[in-house]
Design an enzyme around this catalytic site. Structure first.
Site, PDB file in Angstrom:
ATOM      1  N   ARG A 977      50.281  38.307  31.025  1.00 56.75           N
ATOM      2  CA  ARG A 977      49.488  37.124  31.348  1.00 56.75           C
ATOM      3  C   ARG A 977      49.242  36.341  30.067  1.00 56.75           C
ATOM      4  O   ARG A 977      48.873  36.914  29.036  1.00 56.75           O
ATOM      5  CB  ARG A 977      48.175  37.571  31.980  1.00 56.75           C
ATOM      6  CG  ARG A 977      47.427  36.477  32.657  1.00 56.75           C
ATOM      7  CD  ARG A 977      46.144  37.027  33.254  1.00 56.75           C
ATOM      8  NE  ARG A 977      46.359  37.847  34.425  1.00 56.75           N
ATOM      9  CZ  ARG A 977      45.477  38.759  34.845  1.00 56.75           C
ATOM     10  NH1 ARG A 977      44.362  38.958  34.191  1.00 56.75           N
ATOM     11  NH2 ARG A 977      45.725  39.453  35.930  1.00 56.75           N
ATOM     12  N   ARG A1046      38.028  36.447  29.223  1.00 59.38           N
ATOM     13  CA  ARG A1046      39.391  36.116  29.678  1.00 59.38           C
ATOM     14  C   ARG A1046      39.663  34.628  29.510  1.00 59.38           C
ATOM     15  O   ARG A1046      38.850  33.888  28.970  1.00 59.38           O
ATOM     16  CB  ARG A1046      39.530  36.523  31.138  1.00 59.38           C
ATOM     17  CG  ARG A1046      39.153  37.976  31.440  1.00 59.38           C
ATOM     18  CD  ARG A1046      40.324  38.875  31.246  1.00 59.38           C
ATOM     19  NE  ARG A1046      40.064  40.255  31.622  1.00 59.38           N
ATOM     20  CZ  ARG A1046      40.390  40.815  32.794  1.00 59.38           C
ATOM     21  NH1 ARG A1046      40.942  40.085  33.746  1.00 59.38           N
ATOM     22  NH2 ARG A1046      40.190  42.093  33.005  1.00 59.38           N
ATOM     23  N   LYS A1111      35.271  43.116  32.295  1.00 62.90           N
ATOM     24  CA  LYS A1111      35.819  41.785  32.009  1.00 62.90           C
ATOM     25  C   LYS A1111      34.736  40.712  32.059  1.00 62.90           C
ATOM     26  O   LYS A1111      33.666  40.920  32.668  1.00 62.90           O
ATOM     27  CB  LYS A1111      36.925  41.464  33.003  1.00 62.90           C
ATOM     28  CG  LYS A1111      36.516  41.476  34.452  1.00 62.90           C
ATOM     29  CD  LYS A1111      37.749  41.329  35.320  1.00 62.90           C
ATOM     30  CE  LYS A1111      37.449  41.676  36.761  1.00 62.90           C
ATOM     31  NZ  LYS A1111      38.646  41.724  37.593  1.00 62.90           N
ATOM     32  N   LYS A1113      34.257  36.343  32.437  1.00 63.77           N
ATOM     33  CA  LYS A1113      35.000  35.127  32.789  1.00 63.77           C
ATOM     34  C   LYS A1113      34.129  33.892  32.624  1.00 63.77           C
ATOM     35  O   LYS A1113      32.968  33.893  33.047  1.00 63.77           O
ATOM     36  CB  LYS A1113      35.490  35.215  34.232  1.00 63.77           C
ATOM     37  CG  LYS A1113      36.444  36.383  34.449  1.00 63.77           C
ATOM     38  CD  LYS A1113      36.920  36.461  35.874  1.00 63.77           C
ATOM     39  CE  LYS A1113      37.975  37.546  36.032  1.00 63.77           C
ATOM     40  NZ  LYS A1113      38.440  37.664  37.413  1.00 63.77           N
ATOM     41  N   CYS A1331      46.587  36.355  46.339  1.00 61.67           N
ATOM     42  CA  CYS A1331      46.884  37.036  45.073  1.00 61.67           C
ATOM     43  C   CYS A1331      48.299  37.623  45.153  1.00 61.67           C
ATOM     44  O   CYS A1331      48.957  37.548  46.172  1.00 61.67           O
ATOM     45  CB  CYS A1331      45.873  38.145  44.825  1.00 61.67           C
ATOM     46  SG  CYS A1331      46.143  39.571  45.890  1.00 61.67           S
ATOM     47  N   CYS A1337      51.544  44.681  42.035  1.00 58.66           N
ATOM     48  CA  CYS A1337      50.189  45.079  41.672  1.00 58.66           C
ATOM     49  C   CYS A1337      49.925  46.527  42.080  1.00 58.66           C
ATOM     50  O   CYS A1337      50.052  46.888  43.251  1.00 58.66           O
ATOM     51  CB  CYS A1337      49.171  44.151  42.324  1.00 58.66           C
ATOM     52  SG  CYS A1337      47.508  44.688  41.921  1.00 58.66           S
ATOM     53  N   CYS A1376      43.686  43.694  47.920  1.00 55.64           N
ATOM     54  CA  CYS A1376      42.687  44.738  47.750  1.00 55.64           C
ATOM     55  C   CYS A1376      41.347  44.060  47.504  1.00 55.64           C
ATOM     56  O   CYS A1376      41.293  42.837  47.320  1.00 55.64           O
ATOM     57  CB  CYS A1376      43.071  45.668  46.584  1.00 55.64           C
ATOM     58  SG  CYS A1376      42.560  45.059  44.980  1.00 55.64           S
ATOM     59  N   CYS A1380      41.104  38.941  43.336  1.00 56.39           N
ATOM     60  CA  CYS A1380      41.684  38.022  42.351  1.00 56.39           C
ATOM     61  C   CYS A1380      41.793  36.588  42.874  1.00 56.39           C
ATOM     62  O   CYS A1380      41.709  35.647  42.099  1.00 56.39           O
ATOM     63  CB  CYS A1380      43.052  38.515  41.910  1.00 56.39           C
ATOM     64  SG  CYS A1380      42.958  40.066  41.026  1.00 56.39           S
TER      65      CYS A1380
HETATM   66  S1  SF4 Z   1      43.260  41.248  44.433  1.00 59.08           S
HETATM   67 FE1  SF4 Z   1      43.865  43.371  44.271  1.00 59.08          FE
HETATM   68  S2  SF4 Z   1      45.935  43.383  45.120  1.00 59.08           S
HETATM   69 FE2  SF4 Z   1      45.468  41.277  44.644  1.00 59.08          FE
HETATM   70  S3  SF4 Z   1      46.303  41.005  42.607  1.00 59.08           S
HETATM   71 FE3  SF4 Z   1      44.128  41.462  42.386  1.00 59.08          FE
HETATM   72  S4  SF4 Z   1      44.084  43.651  42.067  1.00 59.08           S
HETATM   73 FE4  SF4 Z   1      46.114  43.192  42.903  1.00 59.08          FE
END
Ligand code: SF4
Length: 1479
Positions: A977, A1046, A1111, A1113, A1331, A1337, A1376, A1380
């Protein structure tokens, strides 16, 4: 004109001594009609080179140089090498020149000589002008190893391409192979003036093609190929292979220079015969095209002159859309494998075409072109259409010229691939010592290795006798001076295959004529067949590998004789597991390597032909035993070649069949050379083994350091300690009762519990071993004498975690067969799960299913349960510990150690906090890990540290199971990143990112929700080059991830130019201010060593050596646009603009998204507004908030460590006063502001400064080329001409910004050309975001980026049916609960729980001001659609004026509003009649 009938070494010698054209007593001249092309190559080679190596056959001989050269002032060093000699060595010895050339005839002898040097030669500024006689089979062997390969079929083309090749070699400092045809030619040739050649080589690279080139459509034939693109010189290459693209660009630039000099077009693919306007058949010719003159209805002949690099796009452009058939004509009469060199390339280019109907592609071999008539071509076309295979065009050279294979009764069809190569390489001197041909004379034993070895021994003894006889004759024989000299030369060159044969051929008649009375003469004549050096081979199958001792292979390896063994392994990769169920096949390569002085190579002809040649040549040269393991997988003899190709690819890619060469004779050089990417575990283990490392250290110290030194001192030390401990454990536990702890764990929780259990067992004096379940088999388990404790968590809907699946399958299979293999085994199981994860009654059985199933099945298999199943539930007061505390004492009791007093404190578990503090400011052992080429991964601790450097270790989850089944490690790869505050970059930086994705990543890149670039699929050895490339573009990756601040976000606001400039500067300033100060980043990735060595210590004035608890932000927003979702950030700055000027910011704190399923201590939270500060005060405010978090954040529990929890724990007021205490002043009261959206403003906008901005839609931020949406290419083309900037948005879209009016038309044209100006998507799609999730991931539980577009296809239909096509509804999805893509602020959101199953949330605020709430705890697609259909209809019918969907679902009573993070779970599950039944 004088004529010369012989060109010999004198001629070349004369050139060296006296300059061109001055030949002792004779003059080189042009011989009309013969070998004109020789001279075209020779002329340019002479004029362009500093060193020219010439190796020509003696007959028929002509000068390679025209007369005119006598006037040339340029005098290269001309070095003659006899035909059959080794021009490669001569070139390498004279490599200092700025251009080297070699002029030679490309027969098998020459190619065999060049192959061993080809890797080294390919990186020299060298032109190999190699002549062919209408068969390219030999010369094309070199093609894979040489960057540029040009082909000339006419004299004029040979002249022009020779110039082009010299220019390319000079400018690119790489080798160019120029293939041309020798033979009769009366073409007139316009030659370049001598004086112009050197200036041509030295002139600058032109920036654009000359006009003639533009008009001449140099890249396409008619300008409109299969992909519909035009044929201009600046066409997009569209090759996914960036190396090919770069090479092609270099070629293109060199063509511009050449055309400017010659004024003749140079085309990679050009029409040959008069072509039909809309041909149905294309003859794509790789070789000298057929010579017929009549035009053929519907048939076009295209001649390819650029063999490498040949981007697929160029092939496609040459094929007109009218074509229904492409016949790939290759002039390769002696090609030994089924697939000819170009057919697959053309076929795969056509497959990748963007056309609706694609032409069929047929392979065909081209014979002698001069004999071909148009009727032959028509016949070929007819045969192709009626499916005849194989296809041939033209007549072929007399077969008798092809080296005859020894006739054998039966050699399987595919295996002939290798025997043919042997025959060609060792033409005339090949001895197959166990040839089936011998069976008739010697009986069936003739094919055994013992027999063959006996033959070899006998032959070698005879040759030694021959040598002794020659020596004896020289010592005291009465021979003439000439014969003496001849015999001496043979003695010296007796191991040289070419010289020994040539001299032997002279010796025999000389001895016969000499009339010498000496017994040695008779002996020599008797042994004359040993005068040429032979290549001795024993060929066998992998059946020998089952019993190495009995097979005779051992004797061959141990004999020390100069013999080569070729072992052909035909077991298909996909059938490997079935191949030897009862017997264990041994690795012959490892066995041979263990002997030390044996050459070993592992090759696969269908993977790398060039590597096969290299290995066979090296094996032949090696003075001692050589073993070449050759892979040729086929299940049946009639298996199609395509199947063999596929099986080979799988085996090589998976590391099952690694390609390598091990040459112990290479003292001081690279002994081991890995030619493929992957190696299997046992080979790795071998390379790791100490005794061989010491061999490596002796022979190549730097290789040894790569293999072992790279493991890092700490790792080596850890290994030593481990070995010591293992020994002590062994001694200490000889009498202790054994406990085996087996675990299956995805997230690490069950692993931790298992390891802690093992530690506690040891503390109680047990002999304990701890492993993953998959590392044992049922057979192993049946032998266990102690107790086996199983610890497992659960994945998805009751499945086993990854590292327990194979074991679980075996248990299940045995239970299904009602077997009892575990009779007598004592066991207990502890399962870990979450009883609320699947809340619906019908799903309740998923809770702890893995543990429960295992417990039941072990009993079915006859095992004895010593302790009842223990269950740990995340929902219990202490989480799984509650159940564990009950289960563990029962286990100690069963083992009889419950009364043992444990005095030693348990070792503290290693946490991220330990890793950070021990890392020496983020160094850890990353540098050592990068050097460790025995694994694609980094150590677990380093994977935590690399996050601070902007890098996440991941693996390709799509193939995780497959790789595990193969017994190889996961396909480790990394995500990188970039840190790019405010998401602003320049066009040159965009181009660099595009290039990095191609060169180091998976060819795509992602715009993230934090306004930056993310690359996926970067393998370990590409990590450092990728980071260096990013830094070269003046960007970096430091602190893009990790427990630090970040990437800082700021609103894209295209229309407010001045304001954007101000807030962008502010965002950059905050980012720089909060950047970690460690020098580890520069040291590790940019090779910048500390000036003062270790004496200079890093300091982190803001972070300290523990960095932050989690983290952090920061974002900056400009109302009314909340495109950065300010309330989702730890710190937010809301711009306060008064009278058009930025006066300061309202400061927010405590936003955050991440949640853990089922853990109600975790929740999303929107930030609170703390107060107002000026622009100048902003940096200090961000810093002090961060410091309060640094000192008060929860470092004991990472799930509770974000600032949002700190604020809720401390209370907002206390927190604020702590910040103000550090500031030394108080924040002013917040000023009024209002937001009205958090999505992007798509389309065109003009800023106050008159510059234009276009916000384009990129679905989920993925920059890639897709059918009909070549966005990656399109954006690259824009970046090439754009003079402004690019702004990435936090919604994963891109703004092409700051476009001056003068450039507007051009940008609009490109946007339209690549369909990037299409904003006709529905309001729902434009407001969506997902995401990455699968496949990269590591935390993903369900699909996201790949699935949301599919779901939207269906939901937008519902919207359209209800007249809501253009209504914006913010819909987000993540794989998940980490959040993100900020799902908890969306009006509708889906958060992955298991594949295909999501948490569904409703009621977020349209402009990111309010959290949504869980509506359903597990929904699948049919349920989602069933829920949304009436809901959307209801919204369409009953919404109030301007009412947003998120507000409506609350007002209409579907869901309760979320007023704060802490109340997020309250009233979840829907309201009233919409309440989830089971909730
Ligand atoms: S939300 Fe969860 S699955 Fe999606 S990119 Fe972030 S860590 Fe990975």
């Amino acid at each position: 004109m004088d004529s010369v009938d012989l060109v010999d070494l004198d001629f070349f010698g004369a050139i060296v001594e006296g300059g061109a054209g001055v030949v002792r007593g004779r003059r080189a001249s042009v011989c009309e009609g013969v070998g004109v092309d020789w001279r075209m190559g020779g002329l340019v080679a002479y004029l362009a080179s500093d060193v020219l190596v010439i190796s020509l056959p003696p007959f028929p001989a002509v000068s390679p140089f025209p007369d005119s050269l006598s006037a040339s002032r340029h005098r290269p060093t001309v070095l003659p090498v006899p035909h059959g000699g080794d021009p490669g060595s001569t070139l390498l010895r004279n490599r200092a020149g700025s251009v080297l050339s070699c002029l030679a005839l490309a027969d098998s002898q020459l190619v065999t000589r060049l192959v061993p040097h080809i890797t080294e030669l390919s990186s020299l500024p060298l032109v190999l002008h190699l002549a062919v006689r209408d068969d390219l089979s030999d010369v094309l062997i070199l093609r894979p190893s040489i960057p540029f390969v040009l082909h000339s079929s006419t004299a004029q083309q040979a002249h022009d391409n020779a110039l082009l090749a010299s220019r390319l070699a000079r400018t690119e400092k790489k080798a160019v192979l120029h293939i041309f045809h020798v033979g009769e030619s009366t073409d007139s040739v316009q030659e370049v003036e001598e004086g112009k050649v050197q200036p041509f080589l030295l002139q600058e690279v032109p920036r654009s093609p000359p006009r003639s080139l533009i008009n001449g459509h140099p890249n396409g034939v008619n300008g409109h190929g299969l992909n519909g693109a035009n044929g201009h010189s600046d066409d997009v290459l569209e090759s996914s292979d960036s190396i090919t693209n770069e090479l092609y660009k270099a070629y293109e630039a060199a063509t511009w220079s050449t055309v400017a000099l010659t004024r003749r077009p140079v085309r990679p693919i050009a029409p040959h015969s008069s072509s039909a306007t809309s041909p149905h058949t294309i003859l794509l010719t790789f070789g000298r095209p057929p010579a017929f003159s009549d035009p053929l209805e519907g048939v076009s002949v295209l001649a390819v002159s650029l063999f490498s690099p040949l981007p697929p796009a160029k092939i496609l452009r040459a094929i007109p859309p009218s074509a229904t058939r492409v016949i790939v004509l290759e002039q390769v009469q002696k090609w030994p494998v089924k697939f000819t060199p170009f057919f697959l390339e053309v076929a795969s280019a056509v497959q990748s075409a963007d056309a609706e109907t694609k032409p069929t592609v047929h392979p065909s071999v081209l014979g002698l072109p001069d004999t071909i008539k148009s009727v032959d071509v028509l016949k070929l076309v007819q045969q192709a259409s009626s499916g005849v295979s194989p296809l041939h065009l033209g007549s072929f050279e007399d077969d008798s010229q092809t080296p005859a294979l020894p006739e054998v009764p039966h050699v399987p069809k595919h295996e002939q691939s290798y025997t043919k190569i042997l025959a060609r390489l060792f033409d005339g001197r090949l001895e197959i010592e166990n040839s089936p041909f011998l069976v008739a004379a010697q009986g069936s034993a003739a094919t055994t290795p013992e027999f063959a070895l006996g033959r070899v021994r006998g032959e070698l003894e005879e040759r030694a006798a021959l040598v002794r006889a020659v020596q004896a004759l020289l010592d005291h024989g009465d021979v003439t001076a000439e014969l003496h000299a001849l015999l001496t030369r043979w003695l010296l060159a007796r191991d040289d295959p070419v010289k020994s044969r040539a001299l032997g051929a002279e010796i025999v008649p000389a001895l016969e004529d000499a009339n010498v009375e000496d017994p040695a003469v008779a002996r020599i004549l008797m042994l004359r067949h040993h005068l040429p050096a032979r290549s001795r081979w024993i060929i066998g199958s992998d059946a020998w590998a089952y019993d190495l001792g009995a097979s005779g292979l051992h004797h061959a390896i141990a004999s020390g004789l100069d013999v080569n063994v070729l072992v052909v392994d035909s077991t298909p990769y996909s059938a490997r597991a079935r191949a030897d169920p009862a017997r264990r096949k041994q690795d012959v390569g490892l066995y041979a390597m263990n002997h030390g002085d044996v050459y070993v190579a592992s090759v696969a002809v269908y993977s790398s032909y060039a590597q096969v040649l290299q290995a066979l040549v090296e094996a032949d040269r090696f003075k001692g035993p050589s073993v070449v393991l050759a892979y040729l997988p086929y299940a049946r003899e009639d298996a199609p070649a395509l199947e063999v190709l596929k099986e080979t690819k799988m085996a090589v890619d998976a590391g099952y069949w690694p390609l390598y060469r091990w040459d112990p004779s290479k003292e001081g050089e690279e002994v081991f050379k890995l030619d493929s990417d992957a190696v299997k575990n046992d080979l790795q283990a071998f390379l790791d083994r100490q005794n061989h490392i010491s061999q490596l250290v002796r022979s190549r110290p730097e290789l040894a350091s790569e293999l072992v030194g790279s493991l890092g001192e700490s790792v080596k030390e850890a290994r030593r300690r481990k070995a010591q401990k293992a020994y002590e454990d062994l001694l200490g536990s000889i009498d202790a009762p054994p406990l085996l702890v087996l675990y299956a764990s995805d997230g690490g929780k069950a692993e931790k519990v298992a390891k802690r259990l093992a530690g506690r067992g040891k503390a109680r004096g047990l002999s304990v071993d701890v492993k993953t379940m998959d590392s044992v088999t049922l057979e192993d388990l049946a032998k266990e004498e102690g107790v086996v404790a199983f610890v497992t968590s659960v994945a998805g809907q009751g499945e086993f975690p990854q590292n327990g699946r194979t074991f679980a399958k075996a248990v299940h299979a045995a239970a299904t067969r009602a077997e009892k293999p575990l009779r007598g085994l004592k066991f207990s199981v502890f399962g870990m799960g979450d009883s609320h994860y699947w809340p619906r009654p019908e799903d309740a059985h998923y809770y702890n299913k893995a543990g429960k199933d295992l417990d039941a099945r072990l009993e079915q298999l006859g095992a004895e349960r010593v302790v009842q199943l223990g269950l740990g539930d995340d929902q219990d007061a202490d989480g799984p510990e509650t159940g564990y505390k009950v289960w563990e004492p029962l286990l100690w009791k069963a083992l009889g150690v419950d009364a043992v007093e444990v005095s030693e404190a348990e070792p503290e578990p290693i946490t991220n906090e330990h890793i950070k503090v021990a890392s020496n400011y983020l160094r850890g052992t990353i540098a050592e890990g990068l050097e460790d080429n025995t694994t694609g991964a980094l150590s677990p601790a380093d994977t935590q540290l690399t996050k601070f450097h902007g890098i996440y270790q991941q693996d390709d989850r799509d193939i995780r199971d497959e790789r595990q089944a193969q017994g190889v490690e996961p396909a480790y790869q990394f995500m990188i990143r970039v840190r790019m505050p405010g998401g602003v970059c320049r066009p040159d930086q965009w181009l660099r990112m595009d290039q990095i994705a191609d060169e180091h990543g998976n060819g795509t890149f992602k715009i993230t929700t934090r306004q930056t670039f993310q690359f996926h699929g970067v393998i370990k050895r590409h990590l450092k080059p990728a980071i260096q490339d990013i830094n070269r573009s003046l960007l970096d990756t430091l602190a893009a991830c990790g427990d630090v601040n970040r990437n800082v976000l700021c609103s894209a606001i295209p229309s407010l130019s001045k304001l954007h400039a101000e807030i962008y500067e502010f965002a950059k300033g905050v980012s720089e201010h909060l950047l970690p100060r460690t020098t580890a980043y520069h040291e590790i990735w940019l090779d910048k060593k500390l000036v003062a060595g270790d004496s200079l210590k890093d300091v982190e004035p803001l972070y300290g050596e523990f960095y932050l608890p989690r983290k952090f932000k920061v974002a900056v927003a400009v109302p009314p646009t909340n495109d950065v979702d300010i309330f989702a950030n730890d710190v937010g700055f809301i711009a306060i603009v008064e009278k058009g000027h930025l006066v300061g910011f309202n400061v927010t704190a405590g936003g955050g998204m991440g949640v853990t399923h089922g853990n109600k201590k975790t929740y999303p939270r929107t930030a609170d507004v703390l107060g107002f500060c000026t622009v100048e005060q902003g940096k200090a405010v961000a810093e002090k908030i961060m410091l309060v978090q640094r000192d008060n954040g929860n470092r004991a529990d990472r799930k509770n460590a974000r600032l949002k929890y700190t604020i809720d724990r401390m209370g907002l007021e206390t927190f604020k006063s702590e910040v103000e205490k550090l500031l030394g002043w108080k924040l002013e009261p917040a000023r009024p502001y209002s937001f009205d959206r958090n999505i992007d403003d798509f389309g065109w906008a003009t800023g106050e400064d008159g510059k234009h901005h276009f916000t384009m839609f990129i679905e989920n931020g993925r920059i890639q080329d897709e059918p009909g949406r070549d966005f990656k290419t399109g954006l690259r083309e824009i970046a090439k001409i754009h003079k402004g900037t690019f702004r990435l948005t936090a919604n994963q879209h891109v703004v092409i910004s700051d476009i001056p009016s003068s450039e507007l038309a051009k940008i609009k044209e490109l946007l339209a050309q690549y369909k990037m100006d299409n904003l006709s998507q529905t309001g729902l799609r434009l407001s969506s975001s997902a995401c990455v999730a699968f496949p990269t991931c590591g935390l993903a539980m369900a699909e996201s980026e790949r699935y949301l577009p599919v779901l939207i296809d269906k939901v937008e239909k519902i919207c359209e049916e209800n007249g809501l096509r253009n209504d914006s509804i913010v819909m987000r999805m993540t794989g998940c609960p980490n959040g993100c893509a900020r799902p908890y602020l969306a009006e509708i959101a889906f958060v992955g729980k298991a594949p295909g199953t999501y948490l569904m949330l409703l009621g977020g605020g349209y402009y990111g001001q309010r959290l949504n709430k869980i509506y359903r705890e597990s929904v699948t697609e049919p349920e989602i659609l069933a829920i949304l259909k009436p809901m959307i209809k209801h919204y369409a019918l009953e919404r109030l004026e301007g009412e947003r969907f998120g507000d409506f679902v609350i007002r209409a009573g579907y869901i309760a509003p979320t007023t704060s993070g802490k109340e997020w779970y309250d009233r979840m599950g829907g309201e009233g009649e919409h309440r989830e039944v089971s909730a």
